[in-house]
Design an enzyme around this catalytic site. Structure first.
Site, PDB file in Angstrom:
ATOM      1  N   ASP A 155      22.439  24.327  15.237  1.00  0.00           N
ATOM      2  CA  ASP A 155      23.505  23.608  15.941  1.00  0.00           C
ATOM      3  C   ASP A 155      24.501  23.010  14.952  1.00  0.00           C
ATOM      4  O   ASP A 155      24.604  23.463  13.798  1.00  0.00           O
ATOM      5  CB  ASP A 155      22.854  22.567  16.879  1.00  0.00           C
ATOM      6  CG  ASP A 155      23.679  22.295  18.128  1.00  0.00           C
ATOM      7  OD1 ASP A 155      24.676  21.562  18.013  1.00  0.00           O
ATOM      8  OD2 ASP A 155      23.345  22.837  19.200  1.00  0.00           O
ATOM      9  N   ASP A 156      25.199  22.000  15.365  1.00  0.00           N
ATOM     10  CA  ASP A 156      26.284  21.373  14.609  1.00  0.00           C
ATOM     11  C   ASP A 156      25.830  20.947  13.203  1.00  0.00           C
ATOM     12  O   ASP A 156      24.706  20.487  13.030  1.00  0.00           O
ATOM     13  CB  ASP A 156      26.721  20.146  15.419  1.00  0.00           C
ATOM     14  CG  ASP A 156      28.065  19.616  14.991  1.00  0.00           C
ATOM     15  OD1 ASP A 156      28.613  20.121  14.006  1.00  0.00           O
ATOM     16  OD2 ASP A 156      28.559  18.698  15.665  1.00  0.00           O
ATOM     17  N   ARG A 159      35.684  11.396  20.094  1.00  0.00           N
ATOM     18  CA  ARG A 159      34.647  11.847  19.156  1.00  0.00           C
ATOM     19  C   ARG A 159      35.275  12.130  17.790  1.00  0.00           C
ATOM     20  O   ARG A 159      34.929  13.081  17.119  1.00  0.00           O
ATOM     21  CB  ARG A 159      33.910  13.081  19.688  1.00  0.00           C
ATOM     22  CG  ARG A 159      32.472  13.162  19.206  1.00  0.00           C
ATOM     23  CD  ARG A 159      31.793  14.469  19.516  1.00  0.00           C
ATOM     24  NE  ARG A 159      30.366  14.374  19.222  1.00  0.00           N
ATOM     25  CZ  ARG A 159      29.613  15.413  18.883  1.00  0.00           C
ATOM     26  NH1 ARG A 159      30.129  16.610  18.794  1.00  0.00           N
ATOM     27  NH2 ARG A 159      28.337  15.249  18.639  1.00  0.00           N
ATOM     28  N   ASN A 172      34.153  19.454  22.686  1.00  0.00           N
ATOM     29  CA  ASN A 172      33.586  18.119  22.843  1.00  0.00           C
ATOM     30  C   ASN A 172      34.555  16.970  23.071  1.00  0.00           C
ATOM     31  O   ASN A 172      34.315  15.856  22.611  1.00  0.00           O
ATOM     32  CB  ASN A 172      32.701  17.817  21.629  1.00  0.00           C
ATOM     33  CG  ASN A 172      31.314  18.383  21.829  1.00  0.00           C
ATOM     34  OD1 ASN A 172      30.752  18.286  22.912  1.00  0.00           O
ATOM     35  ND2 ASN A 172      30.765  19.006  20.804  1.00  0.00           N
ATOM     36  N   GLY A 198      27.678  19.645  26.933  1.00  0.00           N
ATOM     37  CA  GLY A 198      26.851  20.018  28.093  1.00  0.00           C
ATOM     38  C   GLY A 198      27.724  20.767  29.079  1.00  0.00           C
ATOM     39  O   GLY A 198      28.400  21.728  28.720  1.00  0.00           O
ATOM     40  N   ASP A 214      32.048  26.901  34.724  1.00  0.00           N
ATOM     41  CA  ASP A 214      32.891  27.476  35.769  1.00  0.00           C
ATOM     42  C   ASP A 214      32.858  29.001  35.686  1.00  0.00           C
ATOM     43  O   ASP A 214      32.373  29.580  34.710  1.00  0.00           O
ATOM     44  CB  ASP A 214      34.335  26.951  35.651  1.00  0.00           C
ATOM     45  CG  ASP A 214      34.911  27.167  34.267  1.00  0.00           C
ATOM     46  OD1 ASP A 214      35.057  28.345  33.871  1.00  0.00           O
ATOM     47  OD2 ASP A 214      35.219  26.182  33.555  1.00  0.00           O
ATOM     48  N   GLU A 269      -0.374  20.178  21.927  1.00  0.00           N
ATOM     49  CA  GLU A 269       1.005  20.451  22.367  1.00  0.00           C
ATOM     50  C   GLU A 269       1.386  21.897  22.061  1.00  0.00           C
ATOM     51  O   GLU A 269       2.031  22.574  22.859  1.00  0.00           O
ATOM     52  CB  GLU A 269       1.980  19.486  21.669  1.00  0.00           C
ATOM     53  CG  GLU A 269       1.888  18.062  22.166  1.00  0.00           C
ATOM     54  CD  GLU A 269       2.608  17.062  21.259  1.00  0.00           C
ATOM     55  OE1 GLU A 269       3.150  16.088  21.790  1.00  0.00           O
ATOM     56  OE2 GLU A 269       2.633  17.257  20.020  1.00  0.00           O
TER      57      GLU A 269
HETATM   58  C1  GLA Z   1      27.689  18.690  22.146  1.00  0.00           C
HETATM   59  C2  GLA Z   1      26.660  19.624  22.731  1.00  0.00           C
HETATM   60  C3  GLA Z   1      25.311  19.325  22.129  1.00  0.00           C
HETATM   61  C4  GLA Z   1      25.389  19.487  20.631  1.00  0.00           C
HETATM   62  C5  GLA Z   1      26.465  18.603  20.068  1.00  0.00           C
HETATM   63  C6  GLA Z   1      26.690  18.871  18.594  1.00  0.00           C
HETATM   64  O1  GLA Z   1      27.482  17.384  22.556  1.00  0.00           O
HETATM   65  O2  GLA Z   1      26.639  19.553  24.117  1.00  0.00           O
HETATM   66  O3  GLA Z   1      24.332  20.164  22.687  1.00  0.00           O
HETATM   67  O4  GLA Z   1      25.650  20.836  20.342  1.00  0.00           O
HETATM   68  O5  GLA Z   1      27.703  18.786  20.738  1.00  0.00           O
HETATM   69  O6  GLA Z   1      27.664  18.071  18.059  1.00  0.00           O
END
Ligand code: GLA
Length: 729
Positions: A367-368, A444, A481, A530, A535, A615
């Site tokens: 991710d980020d 942000r 975002n 999210g 759409d 788990e």
């Molecule tokens: C958004 C996404 C998260 C994540 C962050 C990363 O909020 O919805 O799932 O990827 O950015 O900055």
């Protein structure tokens, strides 16, 4: 033939398997809407229009002595502003002389095999023999402004699509102020409207209310379809339930600012219009130029919301999703966001991937934070260069190590954004949308790139494609975002600044189209904090969308419930995360988190490298179970069995295979009680005459559907269940 035109009555009847839509070329070429509902054959329903002289309801000039023909209350196919219809209109044009009126009258029509496509915009597709197109050509004889109304009929799927093209066929410039994609008039107000509102981390809550006198609207000015309102609405009979009643679903195949507006007029008639939000919109049309609205899709069902949702789900799967991932089984993934946030390095990622591999997980999504100077959300957006210091090597090397474990590798990107603290901003400050002389609105800590400019799109595309060319990336999470504000483009003249929102969408769609055609093997998941851009427009490019940044299993019950009214489970990005949940602090059982995530694309988003053995065993079983049920979940019919808004102490749903041989019945107990009442859930979609095995027990389909299943008394909070139900041979 799905499109009938009766030359004698001048009535068009569009037919699908179970629905029909009718309009008529009336006196002087006025195009009236007559009907939408259960399937009918050729007839002329214009006798239902009350023709009477009504006070303060003007008449087109040609009618002279006849005061019974009025656009003020006649049902319209595409209502024009400025010529005597005072209700919510579809098109508003400022002419070169400053007047604001357009009077579209019928000229001709064309019927074509196959469904139309739209240049540069997402639109439903169909095989040539499945679809048909009607184009109705209209003209304003005073200015030469032309209009083409597009109707796409996908007969077998009960789908009717609409779009409009405004063409300046005159000799002087004009400005389009409003151009809706669809209009739907009803001759009564006995209707509820259902729409889906929300906020960041709580999207698509359902709201149902009566249509009211005057206008009622939902929409977005945010440059995205938004978390706050979804461009999908339902009008329905007030008695409509999941299982019975008339309902009309309408959605936009568009991801930018939008408006959906209802109006009940003075004669208790209802109108629904939907299209691009007119608030920040103007479009200058020079002679010969045209403006194309996005597409709207409409489906009618006479059998309640479940049937309507099934039709929308099939429409998405068969006529909207494209590329290999539309049909192929998608990998179960682990995403590192909630596991590490920005705090990771190459070794940490490898540890997570190793743990994931052991559990049967098939892909790691980084991710980020892997690019530029991006150790927090203050910096780095726009600098799409790998941060090799942080990763402890190249991205290619990392992907190879992950591939070496037998896993796929994917990355997060946010191509439409720029941080002030980035090399890109230092080089190209005016690529960011900011209004000159104003500090602007920051969110942000980032600005939105001006994607209405082709060179900006190309610049970002080059950087991202360079990485995709070098590294074996098989998945992309495309994020967005913040909401757009500061609408201003450094290169557009002042008279065209109102075009940015739409031009931006064209830029975004062009980039996405280039991406999916150049890298068809990449699975694209779109995201906007999210579900802020959930759409039909985005689904044309990305078969799945991260549904919400809220991974709390209990809040997700509402979010996913609302989402399923218009969108299929296969599009709903959903992960198991850690507890206490990072958004709400709630503690839920690991099985419950999986039950909820399995009503979606299914993956994990927690640090797998620190799990205990128990788990790990549970997760291993969950992954196996999801893979086994993949077809049932993703290709079966989805039934909402109890509502999270209702009195029931359980939220339940089921997936049923098309042959009714198999069912997966799932749910979560949402409330613990002492001395509890019995909780019974009635199944749906089974064959009443078949016998089914549930655990050790055998029941008839009738018993399960009309009697129901008695749920066991829960032993802990938020206990969930997943029952396999199989027909006994
Ligand atoms: C958004 C996404 C998260 C994540 C962050 C990363 O909020 O919805 O799932 O990827 O950015 O900055």
């Amino acid at each position: 033939m799905a499109i009938l035109f009766n030359h004698e009555t001048q009535v068009f009847t569009l037919q699908t398997l179970n629905s029909a839509y009718q309009m008529k070329v009336a006196e002087y070429g006025v195009l009236l809407h007559l009907y939408y509902g259960r399937r009918i054959d050729d007839c002329d329903l214009s006798y239902l229009i009350q023709r009477t002289d009504r006070g303060f309801c003007g008449n087109p000039y040609e009618m002279r002595q006849d005061r019974t023909f009025s656009l003020d209350y006649f049902p319209q196919e595409y209502s024009c502003f400025g010529i005597g219809d005072y209700r919510a209109d579809c098109v508003k044009i400022i002419n070169a002389d400053g007047s604001c009126a357009v009077d579209y009258r019928y000229r001709s029509y064309q019927i074509k095999k196959g469904k139309y496509t739209l240049d540069g915009l997402p639109a439903l597709y169909a095989e040539e023999e499945q679809g048909e197109t009607l184009i109705i050509e209209m003209e304003d004889h005073h200015t030469g402004m032309k209009l083409e109304l597009y109707y796409g009929i996908i007969e077998g799927s009960d789908v009717i699509t609409r779009a409009a093209k405004i063409i300046n066929g005159g000799e002087r410039e004009a400005v389009v102020k409003r151009a809706m994609s669809m209009c739907l008039d009803f001759n009564h107000d006995n209707l509820d409207w259902v729409h889906f509102y929300g906020k960041h981390t709580m999207e698509r809550e359902l709201e149902r209310s009566r249509v009211i006198h005057g206008r009622q609207s939902i929409g977005s000015e945010r440059g995205t379809s938004s978390h706050q309102h979804n461009p999908f609405v339902i009008l329905c009979d007030p008695m409509c339930t999941e299982d019975s009643g008339d309902c009309y679903g309408a959605g936009l195949v568009y991801s930018g600012s939008f408006l959906a507006e209802t109006e009940v007029d003075q004669f208790h008639q209802t109108r629904l219009v939907m299209g691009i939000s007119p608030d920040q919109f103007t479009w200058m049309l020079n002679p010969g130029e045209s403006f194309q609205t996005p597409e709207a899709v409409m489906i009618y069902s006479g059998n309640g919301f479940t049937d309507l949702s099934h039709k929308f789900h099939r429409m998405v799967s068969s006529h909207l999703l494209r590329g290999p991932w539309a049909r192929k089984r998608r990998p179960v993934l682990i995403n590192n966001w909630e596991a590490t946030y920005f705090n990771f390095n190459g070794e940490k990622l490898i540890h997570i991937a190793e743990a994931a591999k052991e559990l049967g997980i098939e892909m790691l999504v980084l991710d980020d934070g892997w690019f530029g100077k991006r150790d927090s959300d203050y910096t780095g957006l726009g600098d799409w260069e790998v941060n090799e210091t942080k990763l402890g090597g190249t991205l290619k090397g990392l992907a190879e190590r992950i591939n070496g474990l037998g896993m796929k590798f994917g990355i997060w990107v946010e191509p439409e954004m720029i941080s002030e603290d980035s090399n890109l901003y230092r080089c190209h400050p005016n690529w960011a949308m900011r209004i000159p002389g104003r500090p602007g609105n920051i969110a942000r800590n980032q600005f939105v790139l001006d994607f209405s400019r082709p060179e900006v799109v190309d610049g970002i595309q080059d950087m991202i494609f360079k990485i995709l060319d070098e590294v074996n990336i098989e998945y992309i999470k495309w994020d967005f975002n913040r909401s757009i504000s500061n609408y201003f483009s450094a290169v557009l003249p002042s008279g065209r600044q109102g075009e940015i929102g739409y031009r931006y969408m064209l830029g975004l769609y062009r980039f996405l189209e280039n991406l999916v055609s150049r890298y068809p093997h990449i699975l694209l998941e779109s995201c906007s904090g999210g579900g802020g851009r959930f759409d039909f427009g985005m689904l044309y490019y990305s078969p799945q969308i991260w549904c919400s940044d809220n991974t709390d299993a209990v809040e997700r019950l509402k979010i996913q419930y609302g989402t399923t009214f218009g969108y299929p489970v296969s599009s709903i990005g959903s992960h198991v995360s850690a507890t206490p949940n990072h958004q709400t602090g709630r503690i839920t059982p690991l099985e419950t988190r999986a039950t909820v995530a399995m009503a979606g694309t299914f993956g994990y988003e927690l640090d797998l490298s620190i799990l205990n053995d128990e788990e790990k065993e549970i997760i291993k079983r969950q992954v196996k179970e999801y893979k086994e049920h993949y077809n049932l979940i993703n290709r079966g019919d989805y039934y909402r069995l109890s509502s999270p808004y209702g009195k029931c102490r359980a939220v339940a749903w089921a997936f049923v295979s098309p042959d009714q041989e198999e069912c997966l019945f799932c749910g979560v107990m949402t409330c613990l009680q002492s001395n509890p009442d019995g909780t019974i859930i009635k199944l749906k979609g089974l064959n009443p005459k078949k016998t089914y095995q549930v655990g050790e027990q055998v029941y008839t389909g009738e018993a399960l559907m009309y009697g129901g299943i008695l749920l066991p008394v829960p032993k802990e909070e938020y206990q969930s269940w997943r029952y396999e139900i199989k027909a006994v041979k």
